[in-house]
Scaffold this active site. Structure first.
Site, PDB file in Angstrom:
ATOM      1  N   SER A 267      48.052  30.568  33.097  1.00 35.33           N
ATOM      2  CA  SER A 267      47.624  29.645  32.046  1.00 35.33           C
ATOM      3  C   SER A 267      48.691  28.611  31.669  1.00 35.33           C
ATOM      4  O   SER A 267      48.356  27.435  31.473  1.00 35.33           O
ATOM      5  CB  SER A 267      47.171  30.424  30.809  1.00 35.33           C
ATOM      6  OG  SER A 267      46.011  31.151  31.113  1.00 35.33           O
TER       7      SER A 267
ATOM      8  N   ARG B 173      30.028  51.464  35.897  1.00 35.74           N
ATOM      9  CA  ARG B 173      30.472  52.841  36.170  1.00 35.74           C
ATOM     10  C   ARG B 173      30.098  53.762  35.017  1.00 35.74           C
ATOM     11  O   ARG B 173      29.504  54.801  35.212  1.00 35.74           O
ATOM     12  CB  ARG B 173      31.989  52.810  36.395  1.00 35.74           C
ATOM     13  CG  ARG B 173      32.596  54.107  36.796  1.00 35.74           C
ATOM     14  CD  ARG B 173      34.055  53.928  37.094  1.00 35.74           C
ATOM     15  NE  ARG B 173      34.792  53.365  35.948  1.00 35.74           N
ATOM     16  CZ  ARG B 173      36.100  53.167  35.918  1.00 35.74           C
ATOM     17  NH1 ARG B 173      36.827  53.456  36.987  1.00 35.74           N
ATOM     18  NH2 ARG B 173      36.700  52.657  34.853  1.00 35.74           N
TER      19      ARG B 173
ATOM     20  N   ASP C 193      34.741  31.908  28.540  1.00 39.57           N
ATOM     21  CA  ASP C 193      34.565  32.518  29.873  1.00 39.57           C
ATOM     22  C   ASP C 193      33.180  32.229  30.452  1.00 39.57           C
ATOM     23  O   ASP C 193      33.051  31.958  31.652  1.00 39.57           O
ATOM     24  CB  ASP C 193      34.762  34.043  29.798  1.00 39.57           C
ATOM     25  CG  ASP C 193      36.231  34.425  29.705  1.00 39.57           C
ATOM     26  OD1 ASP C 193      37.089  33.617  30.088  1.00 39.57           O
ATOM     27  OD2 ASP C 193      36.508  35.552  29.241  1.00 39.57           O
TER      28      ASP C 193
ATOM     29  N   LYS D  90      41.375  40.747  23.236  1.00 40.97           N
ATOM     30  CA  LYS D  90      40.271  39.820  22.942  1.00 40.97           C
ATOM     31  C   LYS D  90      39.424  40.254  21.742  1.00 40.97           C
ATOM     32  O   LYS D  90      38.993  39.416  20.952  1.00 40.97           O
ATOM     33  CB  LYS D  90      39.387  39.645  24.181  1.00 40.97           C
ATOM     34  CG  LYS D  90      40.030  38.805  25.279  1.00 40.97           C
ATOM     35  CD  LYS D  90      39.068  38.605  26.437  1.00 40.97           C
ATOM     36  CE  LYS D  90      39.643  37.669  27.483  1.00 40.97           C
ATOM     37  NZ  LYS D  90      38.706  37.402  28.578  1.00 40.97           N
TER      38      LYS D  90
ATOM     39  N   GLY E 145      29.636  45.664  36.411  1.00 37.75           N
ATOM     40  CA  GLY E 145      30.594  45.718  35.312  1.00 37.75           C
ATOM     41  C   GLY E 145      29.929  45.410  33.988  1.00 37.75           C
ATOM     42  O   GLY E 145      28.880  44.736  33.942  1.00 37.75           O
ATOM     43  N   ALA E 146      30.515  45.927  32.922  1.00 34.71           N
ATOM     44  CA  ALA E 146      29.978  45.684  31.577  1.00 34.71           C
ATOM     45  C   ALA E 146      31.118  45.594  30.566  1.00 34.71           C
ATOM     46  O   ALA E 146      30.951  45.917  29.394  1.00 34.71           O
ATOM     47  CB  ALA E 146      28.992  46.787  31.187  1.00 34.71           C
TER      48      ALA E 146
ATOM     49  N   TYR F  65      40.859  37.138  41.221  1.00 33.78           N
ATOM     50  CA  TYR F  65      41.297  36.212  42.277  1.00 33.78           C
ATOM     51  C   TYR F  65      42.569  36.761  42.899  1.00 33.78           C
ATOM     52  O   TYR F  65      43.146  37.737  42.404  1.00 33.78           O
ATOM     53  CB  TYR F  65      41.517  34.791  41.704  1.00 33.78           C
ATOM     54  CG  TYR F  65      42.241  34.791  40.390  1.00 33.78           C
ATOM     55  CD1 TYR F  65      41.537  34.828  39.193  1.00 33.78           C
ATOM     56  CD2 TYR F  65      43.635  34.822  40.338  1.00 33.78           C
ATOM     57  CE1 TYR F  65      42.199  34.880  37.986  1.00 33.78           C
ATOM     58  CE2 TYR F  65      44.299  34.864  39.134  1.00 33.78           C
ATOM     59  CZ  TYR F  65      43.582  34.897  37.965  1.00 33.78           C
ATOM     60  OH  TYR F  65      44.235  34.962  36.759  1.00 33.78           O
TER      61      TYR F  65
ATOM     62  N   GLY G 213      37.392  34.178  41.617  1.00 33.96           N
ATOM     63  CA  GLY G 213      37.223  33.604  40.284  1.00 33.96           C
ATOM     64  C   GLY G 213      38.292  32.597  39.876  1.00 33.96           C
ATOM     65  O   GLY G 213      38.429  32.304  38.684  1.00 33.96           O
TER      66      GLY G 213
HETATM   67  P1  NDP Z   1      37.503  45.139  30.964  1.00 37.75           P
HETATM   68  O1  NDP Z   1      38.640  46.112  30.968  1.00 37.75           O
HETATM   69  O2  NDP Z   1      36.893  44.719  29.681  1.00 37.75           O
HETATM   70  O3  NDP Z   1      36.316  45.749  31.880  1.00 37.75           O
HETATM   71  C1  NDP Z   1      36.614  46.353  33.108  1.00 37.75           C
HETATM   72  C2  NDP Z   1      35.316  46.635  33.856  1.00 37.75           C
HETATM   73  O4  NDP Z   1      35.630  47.085  35.178  1.00 37.75           O
HETATM   74  C3  NDP Z   1      34.450  47.715  33.218  1.00 37.75           C
HETATM   75  O5  NDP Z   1      33.101  47.427  33.457  1.00 37.75           O
HETATM   76  C4  NDP Z   1      34.884  48.960  34.023  1.00 37.75           C
HETATM   77  O6  NDP Z   1      33.916  49.984  34.046  1.00 37.75           O
HETATM   78  C5  NDP Z   1      35.014  48.361  35.400  1.00 37.75           C
HETATM   79  N1  NDP Z   1      35.865  49.121  36.316  1.00 37.75           N
HETATM   80  C6  NDP Z   1      37.216  49.255  36.271  1.00 37.75           C
HETATM   81  N2  NDP Z   1      37.647  49.984  37.316  1.00 37.75           N
HETATM   82  C7  NDP Z   1      36.546  50.311  38.047  1.00 37.75           C
HETATM   83  C8  NDP Z   1      36.342  51.058  39.254  1.00 37.75           C
HETATM   84  N3  NDP Z   1      37.366  51.607  39.919  1.00 37.75           N
HETATM   85  N4  NDP Z   1      35.087  51.196  39.727  1.00 37.75           N
HETATM   86  C9  NDP Z   1      34.039  50.613  39.050  1.00 37.75           C
HETATM   87  N5  NDP Z   1      34.172  49.918  37.904  1.00 37.75           N
HETATM   88  C10 NDP Z   1      35.411  49.760  37.415  1.00 37.75           C
HETATM   89  O7  NDP Z   1      38.030  43.876  31.791  1.00 37.75           O
HETATM   90  P2  NDP Z   1      37.513  42.364  31.708  1.00 37.75           P
HETATM   91  O8  NDP Z   1      36.046  42.377  31.571  1.00 37.75           O
HETATM   92  O9  NDP Z   1      38.302  41.604  30.732  1.00 37.75           O
HETATM   93  O10 NDP Z   1      37.922  41.821  33.158  1.00 37.75           O
HETATM   94  C11 NDP Z   1      37.174  42.171  34.323  1.00 37.75           C
HETATM   95  C12 NDP Z   1      37.685  41.364  35.514  1.00 37.75           C
HETATM   96  O11 NDP Z   1      37.402  39.976  35.304  1.00 37.75           O
HETATM   97  C13 NDP Z   1      39.191  41.453  35.734  1.00 37.75           C
HETATM   98  O12 NDP Z   1      39.427  41.502  37.141  1.00 37.75           O
HETATM   99  C14 NDP Z   1      39.732  40.167  35.168  1.00 37.75           C
HETATM  100  O13 NDP Z   1      40.918  39.758  35.776  1.00 37.75           O
HETATM  101  C15 NDP Z   1      38.580  39.215  35.500  1.00 37.75           C
HETATM  102  N6  NDP Z   1      38.507  38.047  34.614  1.00 37.75           N
HETATM  103  C16 NDP Z   1      38.564  36.808  35.196  1.00 37.75           C
HETATM  104  C17 NDP Z   1      38.473  35.678  34.420  1.00 37.75           C
HETATM  105  C18 NDP Z   1      38.530  34.335  35.079  1.00 37.75           C
HETATM  106  O14 NDP Z   1      38.629  33.334  34.359  1.00 37.75           O
HETATM  107  N7  NDP Z   1      38.445  34.257  36.392  1.00 37.75           N
HETATM  108  C19 NDP Z   1      38.309  35.733  32.942  1.00 37.75           C
HETATM  109  C20 NDP Z   1      38.235  37.102  32.434  1.00 37.75           C
HETATM  110  C21 NDP Z   1      38.341  38.198  33.259  1.00 37.75           C
HETATM  111  P3  NDP Z   1      33.887  51.124  32.867  1.00 37.75           P
HETATM  112  O15 NDP Z   1      33.219  50.456  31.696  1.00 37.75           O
HETATM  113  O16 NDP Z   1      33.084  52.209  33.472  1.00 37.75           O
HETATM  114  O17 NDP Z   1      35.324  51.491  32.598  1.00 37.75           O
END
Ligand code: NDP
Length: 274
Positions: free
Chosen positions: A16, A150, A101, A65, A125-126, A216, A237
């Site tokens: 950033s 998951r 986002d 966040k 994902g959620a 990314y 991304g």
């Molecule tokens: P969170 O920690 O809020 O959510 C993580 C998610 O990943 C949950 O749904 C979690 O599932 C799931 N998860 C983690 N490990 C595993 C696994 N081994 N198998 C299956 N599911 C898994 O993170 P964010 O939502 O903030 O970020 C998610 C991704 O998005 C990251 O890679 C981040 O870098 C990217 N991102 C990119 C942005 C961009 O501008 N390009 C902006 C924001 C985020 P569970 O709920 O079951 O734990």
């Protein structure tokens, strides 16, 4: 000097500061944008000190966040729906929160020629980012948004918040039974940052599918390889990262930067890192 910052933990890897310095240089806006490392316990005090020192705006990333949203006096509609913010704007001695986002994601999809209206989309994902993406996709008028996470209770609660007939929830363990024919598959998990990775059925994609990973660099590699092996087109991304930053920049400065050269610069940087 106009002061801006991104807060998070870890934060040293953040692109950033580089993005906002490039936007400022492009538009002749002088600014000081830094990465500030802080965990949840110290965040409130650190942000207050930043404001006292003249901080005018901030980005917020993991794990802050939701905490940032709670510290806002006012917020935008899109931030309230997400229940989290990635952008803070100093207004009348208080913080206003926004979530950029979702719009960043849609703008980058458009760069790839993808218009989600009328499409069948599978969202993996959620978490926080998935939530922003899900609201953006429903607003864009997808024909179907299927969510799999998951931990099933999180996808169920996201579907409840979305409250739309077009949204369905699938069990993570039964992804192979969601069938083929997805036009867009979005990976909004953070699995690529860990060692376990995702085990996804090959049947989800074919040559008509566009796959998008929010992460990314190295973190997106396994998902992109899986998508391309199934014949799909795929993107990481990085474009979303630059577009969500451009929207934050617009919130603070009222000016819209040209994102293409900044994205090209970052792509070259990531490629050089290998
Ligand atoms: P969170 O920690 O809020 O959510 C993580 C998610 O990943 C949950 O749904 C979690 O599932 C799931 N998860 C983690 N490990 C595993 C696994 N081994 N198998 C299956 N599911 C898994 O993170 P964010 O939502 O903030 O970020 C998610 C991704 O998005 C990251 O890679 C981040 O870098 C990217 N991102 C990119 C942005 C961009 O501008 N390009 C902006 C924001 C985020 P569970 O709920 O079951 O734990």
């Amino acid at each position: 000097m106009n002061r801006y910052a991104v807060f998070g933990q870890p934060i040293s890897h953040s692109l950033s500061p580089r993005i906002h310095a490039a936007f400022g240089a492009q538009l002749g806006i002088v600014l000081d944008y830094r990465a500030i490392e802080t965990g949840r316990d110290a965040f409130s005090a650190t942000l207050a000190a930043f404001a006292r020192d003249g901080g005018l705006g901030a980005n917020v990333t993991l794990p802050l966040k939701e905490d940032a949203f709670a510290l806002c006096a006012t917020s935008t509609e899109r931030a309230r729906r997400c229940g989290s913010v990635n952008t803070l704007i100093r207004e009348a001695g208080a913080w206003r929160g926004d979530s950029t986002d979702g719009i960043g994601f849609l703008r980058d999809l458009a760069h790839h020629g993808i218009e989600p209206h009328g499409q069948r989309v599978l969202l993996l994902g959620a978490g926080g980012a998935a939530r922003a993406v899900a609201f953006a996709l429903v607003d864009a008028g997808v024909r179907e948004l299927a969510i799999a996470n998951r931990r099933h209770e999180r996808s169920a609660s996201l579907a409840e918040a979305l409250d739309a007939d077009t949204v369905v929830v699938h069990e993570w363990a039964a992804l192979d039974r969601t069938g083929a024919g997805w036009q867009v598959v979005v990976n909004a998990t953070s699995a690529g940052h860990g060692s376990a990775g995702l085990q996804l059925p090959a049947t989800l994609v074919d040559a008509r599918t566009f796959c998008y990973d929010l992460s990314y660099g190295h973190a997106a590699r396994a998902f992109l390889d899986w998508a391309r092996a199934g014949g799909a087109a795929a993107s990481d991304g990085l474009g979303m990262l630059v577009e969500q930053a451009a929207e934050s920049f617009h919130c603070w400065h009222g000016a819209q930067p040209d994102t293409a050269p900044v994205q090209a610069d970052l792509r070259a940087l990531l490629d050089a890192r290998g």
